[in-house]
Design a protein around this motif. Structure first.
Motif, PDB file in Angstrom:
ATOM      1  N   GLU A 190       0.864  -1.222   0.024  1.00  0.00           N
ATOM      2  CA  GLU A 190      -0.127   0.060   0.077  1.00  0.00           C
ATOM      3  C   GLU A 190       0.996   1.142  -0.058  1.00  0.00           C
ATOM      4  O   GLU A 190       2.002   1.211  -0.015  1.00  0.00           O
ATOM      5  CB  GLU A 190      -0.912   0.092   1.139  1.00  0.00           C
ATOM      6  CG  GLU A 190      -0.078   0.008   2.558  1.00  0.00           C
ATOM      7  CD  GLU A 190      -0.812  -0.688   3.712  1.00  0.00           C
ATOM      8  OE1 GLU A 190      -2.161  -0.570   3.590  1.00  0.00           O
ATOM      9  OE2 GLU A 190      -0.285  -1.061   4.681  1.00  0.00           O
ATOM     10  N   GLU A 191       0.087   2.355  -0.048  1.00  0.00           N
ATOM     11  CA  GLU A 191       0.798   3.556  -0.096  1.00  0.00           C
ATOM     12  C   GLU A 191       1.448   3.936   1.325  1.00  0.00           C
ATOM     13  O   GLU A 191       0.728   3.437   2.252  1.00  0.00           O
ATOM     14  CB  GLU A 191       0.000   4.416  -0.411  1.00  0.00           C
ATOM     15  CG  GLU A 191      -0.287   4.724  -2.033  1.00  0.00           C
ATOM     16  CD  GLU A 191       0.705   4.769  -2.981  1.00  0.00           C
ATOM     17  OE1 GLU A 191       1.894   5.396  -2.451  1.00  0.00           O
ATOM     18  OE2 GLU A 191       0.281   4.601  -4.294  1.00  0.00           O
ATOM     19  N   ASP A 192       2.254   4.819   1.358  1.00  0.00           N
ATOM     20  CA  ASP A 192       2.625   5.112   2.910  1.00  0.00           C
ATOM     21  C   ASP A 192       1.387   5.750   3.607  1.00  0.00           C
ATOM     22  O   ASP A 192       0.695   6.632   2.888  1.00  0.00           O
ATOM     23  CB  ASP A 192       3.802   6.101   3.117  1.00  0.00           C
ATOM     24  CG  ASP A 192       4.987   5.482   2.523  1.00  0.00           C
ATOM     25  OD1 ASP A 192       5.109   4.320   2.609  1.00  0.00           O
ATOM     26  OD2 ASP A 192       6.027   6.296   2.269  1.00  0.00           O
ATOM     27  N   VAL A 213       3.023 -14.661 -23.246  1.00  0.00           N
ATOM     28  CA  VAL A 213       4.011 -14.715 -22.169  1.00  0.00           C
ATOM     29  C   VAL A 213       3.286 -14.211 -20.807  1.00  0.00           C
ATOM     30  O   VAL A 213       2.717 -12.979 -21.027  1.00  0.00           O
ATOM     31  CB  VAL A 213       5.321 -14.046 -22.185  1.00  0.00           C
ATOM     32  CG1 VAL A 213       6.233 -14.098 -21.075  1.00  0.00           C
ATOM     33  CG2 VAL A 213       6.085 -14.621 -23.337  1.00  0.00           C
ATOM     34  N   CYS A 214       3.092 -14.778 -19.727  1.00  0.00           N
ATOM     35  CA  CYS A 214       2.317 -14.365 -18.505  1.00  0.00           C
ATOM     36  C   CYS A 214       3.123 -14.050 -17.326  1.00  0.00           C
ATOM     37  O   CYS A 214       4.231 -14.970 -17.189  1.00  0.00           O
ATOM     38  CB  CYS A 214       1.071 -15.247 -18.334  1.00  0.00           C
ATOM     39  SG  CYS A 214      -0.098 -15.256 -19.689  1.00  0.00           S
ATOM     40  N   ALA A 215       2.813 -13.133 -16.443  1.00  0.00           N
ATOM     41  CA  ALA A 215       3.586 -12.886 -15.340  1.00  0.00           C
ATOM     42  C   ALA A 215       2.456 -12.965 -14.201  1.00  0.00           C
ATOM     43  O   ALA A 215       1.428 -12.575 -14.267  1.00  0.00           O
ATOM     44  CB  ALA A 215       4.244 -11.613 -15.219  1.00  0.00           C
ATOM     45  N   SER A 216       2.639 -13.551 -12.860  1.00  0.00           N
ATOM     46  CA  SER A 216       2.038 -13.771 -11.865  1.00  0.00           C
ATOM     47  C   SER A 216       2.371 -13.159 -10.512  1.00  0.00           C
ATOM     48  O   SER A 216       3.335 -12.712 -10.375  1.00  0.00           O
ATOM     49  CB  SER A 216       1.643 -15.163 -11.493  1.00  0.00           C
ATOM     50  OG  SER A 216       0.949 -15.776 -12.699  1.00  0.00           O
ATOM     51  N   LEU A 217       1.173 -12.326  -9.930  1.00  0.00           N
ATOM     52  CA  LEU A 217       1.668 -11.665  -8.517  1.00  0.00           C
ATOM     53  C   LEU A 217       1.306 -12.558  -7.505  1.00  0.00           C
ATOM     54  O   LEU A 217       0.328 -13.339  -7.164  1.00  0.00           O
ATOM     55  CB  LEU A 217       0.520 -10.565  -8.698  1.00  0.00           C
ATOM     56  CG  LEU A 217       0.350  -9.667  -7.210  1.00  0.00           C
ATOM     57  CD1 LEU A 217       1.704  -8.869  -7.035  1.00  0.00           C
ATOM     58  CD2 LEU A 217      -0.633  -8.853  -7.102  1.00  0.00           C
ATOM     59  N   GLU A 218       2.239 -12.415  -6.436  1.00  0.00           N
ATOM     60  CA  GLU A 218       2.159 -13.145  -5.045  1.00  0.00           C
ATOM     61  C   GLU A 218       2.075 -12.243  -4.344  1.00  0.00           C
ATOM     62  O   GLU A 218       3.048 -11.125  -4.041  1.00  0.00           O
ATOM     63  CB  GLU A 218       3.237 -14.128  -4.947  1.00  0.00           C
ATOM     64  CG  GLU A 218       3.277 -15.287  -5.755  1.00  0.00           C
ATOM     65  CD  GLU A 218       4.272 -16.231  -5.486  1.00  0.00           C
ATOM     66  OE1 GLU A 218       4.949 -16.157  -4.147  1.00  0.00           O
ATOM     67  OE2 GLU A 218       4.499 -17.286  -6.000  1.00  0.00           O
ATOM     68  N   GLY A 219       1.168 -11.790  -3.503  1.00  0.00           N
ATOM     69  CA  GLY A 219       0.848 -10.659  -2.537  1.00  0.00           C
ATOM     70  C   GLY A 219      -0.386 -10.116  -2.442  1.00  0.00           C
ATOM     71  O   GLY A 219      -1.170 -10.264  -3.408  1.00  0.00           O
ATOM     72  N   VAL A 220      -0.620  -9.173  -1.519  1.00  0.00           N
ATOM     73  CA  VAL A 220      -1.884  -8.302  -1.639  1.00  0.00           C
ATOM     74  C   VAL A 220      -1.440  -7.076  -1.748  1.00  0.00           C
ATOM     75  O   VAL A 220      -0.832  -6.204  -1.238  1.00  0.00           O
ATOM     76  CB  VAL A 220      -2.648  -8.674  -0.085  1.00  0.00           C
ATOM     77  CG1 VAL A 220      -4.031  -7.806  -0.150  1.00  0.00           C
ATOM     78  CG2 VAL A 220      -2.820 -10.042   0.364  1.00  0.00           C
ATOM     79  N   LEU A 221      -2.454  -6.299  -2.651  1.00  0.00           N
ATOM     80  CA  LEU A 221      -2.381  -5.085  -3.154  1.00  0.00           C
ATOM     81  C   LEU A 221      -3.429  -4.012  -2.436  1.00  0.00           C
ATOM     82  O   LEU A 221      -4.628  -4.648  -2.499  1.00  0.00           O
ATOM     83  CB  LEU A 221      -2.153  -4.903  -4.617  1.00  0.00           C
ATOM     84  CG  LEU A 221      -1.027  -5.642  -5.156  1.00  0.00           C
ATOM     85  CD1 LEU A 221      -1.108  -5.506  -6.982  1.00  0.00           C
ATOM     86  CD2 LEU A 221       0.228  -5.385  -4.597  1.00  0.00           C
ATOM     87  N   GLU A 222      -3.226  -2.905  -2.446  1.00  0.00           N
ATOM     88  CA  GLU A 222      -4.230  -1.936  -2.357  1.00  0.00           C
ATOM     89  C   GLU A 222      -3.954  -0.687  -3.039  1.00  0.00           C
ATOM     90  O   GLU A 222      -4.449   0.324  -2.880  1.00  0.00           O
ATOM     91  CB  GLU A 222      -4.434  -1.478  -0.741  1.00  0.00           C
ATOM     92  CG  GLU A 222      -5.049  -2.385   0.047  1.00  0.00           C
ATOM     93  CD  GLU A 222      -5.383  -1.652   1.559  1.00  0.00           C
ATOM     94  OE1 GLU A 222      -5.034  -0.655   1.912  1.00  0.00           O
ATOM     95  OE2 GLU A 222      -6.102  -2.267   2.215  1.00  0.00           O
ATOM     96  N   ARG A 223      -3.093  -1.014  -3.825  1.00  0.00           N
ATOM     97  CA  ARG A 223      -2.606   0.073  -4.950  1.00  0.00           C
ATOM     98  C   ARG A 223      -1.915  -0.722  -6.360  1.00  0.00           C
ATOM     99  O   ARG A 223      -1.729  -1.708  -6.267  1.00  0.00           O
ATOM    100  CB  ARG A 223      -1.544   1.040  -4.585  1.00  0.00           C
ATOM    101  CG  ARG A 223      -0.180   0.606  -4.455  1.00  0.00           C
ATOM    102  CD  ARG A 223       0.556   1.506  -4.033  1.00  0.00           C
ATOM    103  NE  ARG A 223       2.251   1.201  -3.567  1.00  0.00           N
ATOM    104  CZ  ARG A 223       2.946   1.161  -4.946  1.00  0.00           C
ATOM    105  NH1 ARG A 223       2.545   1.130  -6.006  1.00  0.00           N
ATOM    106  NH2 ARG A 223       4.338   0.703  -4.226  1.00  0.00           N
ATOM    107  N   ILE A 224      -1.997   0.262  -7.502  1.00  0.00           N
ATOM    108  CA  ILE A 224      -1.876  -0.583  -8.588  1.00  0.00           C
ATOM    109  C   ILE A 224      -0.086  -0.173  -8.845  1.00  0.00           C
ATOM    110  O   ILE A 224       0.669   0.528  -8.257  1.00  0.00           O
ATOM    111  CB  ILE A 224      -2.053   0.614  -9.756  1.00  0.00           C
ATOM    112  CG1 ILE A 224      -3.694   0.336  -9.795  1.00  0.00           C
ATOM    113  CG2 ILE A 224      -1.566   0.256 -11.205  1.00  0.00           C
ATOM    114  CD1 ILE A 224      -4.475   1.148 -10.987  1.00  0.00           C
TER     115      ILE A 224
END
Length: 481
Positions: free
Chosen positions: A112-114, A165-176
């Motif tokens: 997330e952002e600060d 070609v694909c990339a995957s995310l690991e983690g939780v986001l609250e922002r782009i």
């Protein structure tokens, strides 16, 4: 009068008289001094930046308040603390304190952002002035997200058009977050074998955990090895990690070489060895060496005999890298010149094939017929015959033709024997052979030569006779002077 913040103070005034005639009705009076000074309190720091990794449930940070100079305290004062939510959330309202107190932060694993919140000072003490500047607490994000390529190796056909070609995310986001994809050359060339990418943005958010891109594959007609290029991930965002950031893409070549023998038939002479045969590229071009196989042999209907009329052949020839349409490689077949009188034309077969695994799929002219023309010098006087005559009912005679050869050689009258035989046990050959005489019709040409002039003192004159005709028997001539 002083500037100290204190409680209200008092003193007493006592009235006395030394004269007996004076009666004091109220001997004392209390004087109360009401305190009027005001002290100002403020946060020692108006901004705190706290790494999230140093916080957690039960982990505290300290908030301190100070009395601003020249304030003097001679009694306790109370102020209170109120949290005002900013981008952070929490609850800690109405905590009385003096000088310092502790507040807790909660950690999370969300990218997330600060974030920030404010701490407000207040006091119900009329003798206390509160600096309106709040304390701003900034929570510095320490969480990371991993973005990786889904595969380490991709395979695509040259005619498939593109590779995904694909990339995957690991983690939780609250922002782009943005991750960039870039291609680099290996054996495959950018914008020749594939369309290059430079910092192509892949966007991830709370609702998007996979991002894909289609890398275009460019098709051409060059026969070449399978080619490879690389793909890399990178991000300028400090919260993004790319543990599996590279992959190889292999382009499987689908091109074929149109190749064939240069002609469906070739002519050889028994007296002109070797026979040179060409293999030619009819379509396509090469960026690697290509090897093909050639063979010379006799099929059932061929009349030439291997290793008697020609040397059988089975070998390979190679077209080097860089060859294109019209490029030609040759191979030689040894023709054997014998002294046997044979058919005027004998045949054998030429064949072109590709070895197993060679990237050549189209052979446009695979087989050719080779003709060997008989050396007529083997038949100086006649053309040999060998034939079967069939007599049927009502037939009294049958003929064959024996061809003589008109040469230019002066020779004696010659004869040849023509023989007749039958394998039929009931047939009697009354005349098994006849002699055929060939009368020579060639003339001998002689030429006499001598110098036009000679020195009288030379002593000798050389006079020569030149034979200008081929002869097969002795010829006599007389020089007379």
């Amino acid at each position: 009068m002083d500037s100290a913040l204190e409680t209200n103070e008092d003193f007493y005034v006592v009235l006395l008289s030394q004269q007996l005639a004076v009666k004091v009705l109220q001997r004392s009076a209390q004087v109360i001094i009401l305190d009027t000074p005001v002290v100002t309190v403020a946060f020692q720091k108006t901004r705190l930046e706290l790494p999230e990794e140093e916080s957690g449930e039960g982990t505290v940070f300290q908030v301190c308040v100070e009395v601003l100079s020249p304030g003097i305290l001679e009694r306790p004062v109370d102020v209170y603390l109120t949290l005002e939510e900013g981008s952070a959330t929490g609850a800690c309202n109405g905590s009385p304190f003096v000088q310092c107190t502790n507040l807790s932060l909660l950690a999370d694993s969300i990218v997330e952002e600060d974030e920030s919140f404010s701490v407000i000072l207040g006091s119900s003490d009329n003798g206390v002035g509160v600096d309106p500047t709040p304390l701003t607490v900034v929570i510095l994000n320490n969480d990371f997200a991993n973005v990786s390529l889904e595969l380490a190796n991709y395979t695509v056909g040259e005619d498939d058009g593109y590779v995904t070609v694909c990339a995957s995310l690991e983690g939780v986001l609250e922002r782009i977050i943005i991750v960039n994809m870039t291609t680099t050359e290996d054996s495959a060339l950018a914008n020749s074998d594939y369309s290059a990418l430079t910092d192509y943005p892949l966007e991830f958010s709370a609702s998007v955990d996979t991002a894909c891109v289609n890398v275009s594959i460019l098709e051409e007609d060059i026969v070449e090895p399978d080619q490879v290029f690389q793909i890399y991930l990178a991000s300028y965002d400090p919260v993004i990690l790319t543990p599996n950031s590279s992959a190889s893409v292999t382009i499987l070549d689908n091109d074929v070489l149109g190749i064939g023998l240069s002609s469906a038939s070739v002519m050889a002479s028994e007296v002109a060895s070797p026979l040179s045969v060409a293999v030619v590229i009819l379509s396509g071009s090469l960026e690697l060496d290509v090897t093909v196989s050639v063979a010379a042999f006799s099929w059932v209907n061929d009349t030439a005999t291997e290793d008697f009329d020609y040397r059988s052949l089975n070998k390979t020839i190679t077209f080097p890298s860089g060859s294109g349409v019209g490029s030609m490689e040759t191979f030689d077949v040894i023709i054997i010149n014998d002294i046997i009188v044979e058919e005027l034309l004998e045949t054998f077969t030429l064949r072109l094939t590709t070895p197993t695994g060679a990237p050549v799929a189209v052979i446009e002219l695979e087989v050719a017929t080779a003709f060997i023309q008989e050396d007529l010098t083997d038949m100086l006087d006649y053309i040999d015959i060998s034939t079967t005559l069939t007599f049927s009912s009502g037939t009294s005679s049958a003929c064959v033709q024996l061809s003589t050869i008109d040469d230019s050689t002066y020779e004696s009258t010659e004869g040849l024997s023509v023989e007749l035989e039958s394998t039929d046990s009931q047939v009697t050959v009354a005349t098994p052979s006849v002699l055929v005489t060939i009368v020579d019709n060639d003339d001998v040409v002689l030429s006499l030569s001598a110098p036009e002039s000679v020195c009288e003192g030379g002593g000798v004159v050389q006079i020569c006779v030149t034979l200008e005709t081929d002869i097969e028997r002795d010829v006599e001539a007389t020089i007379d002077r």
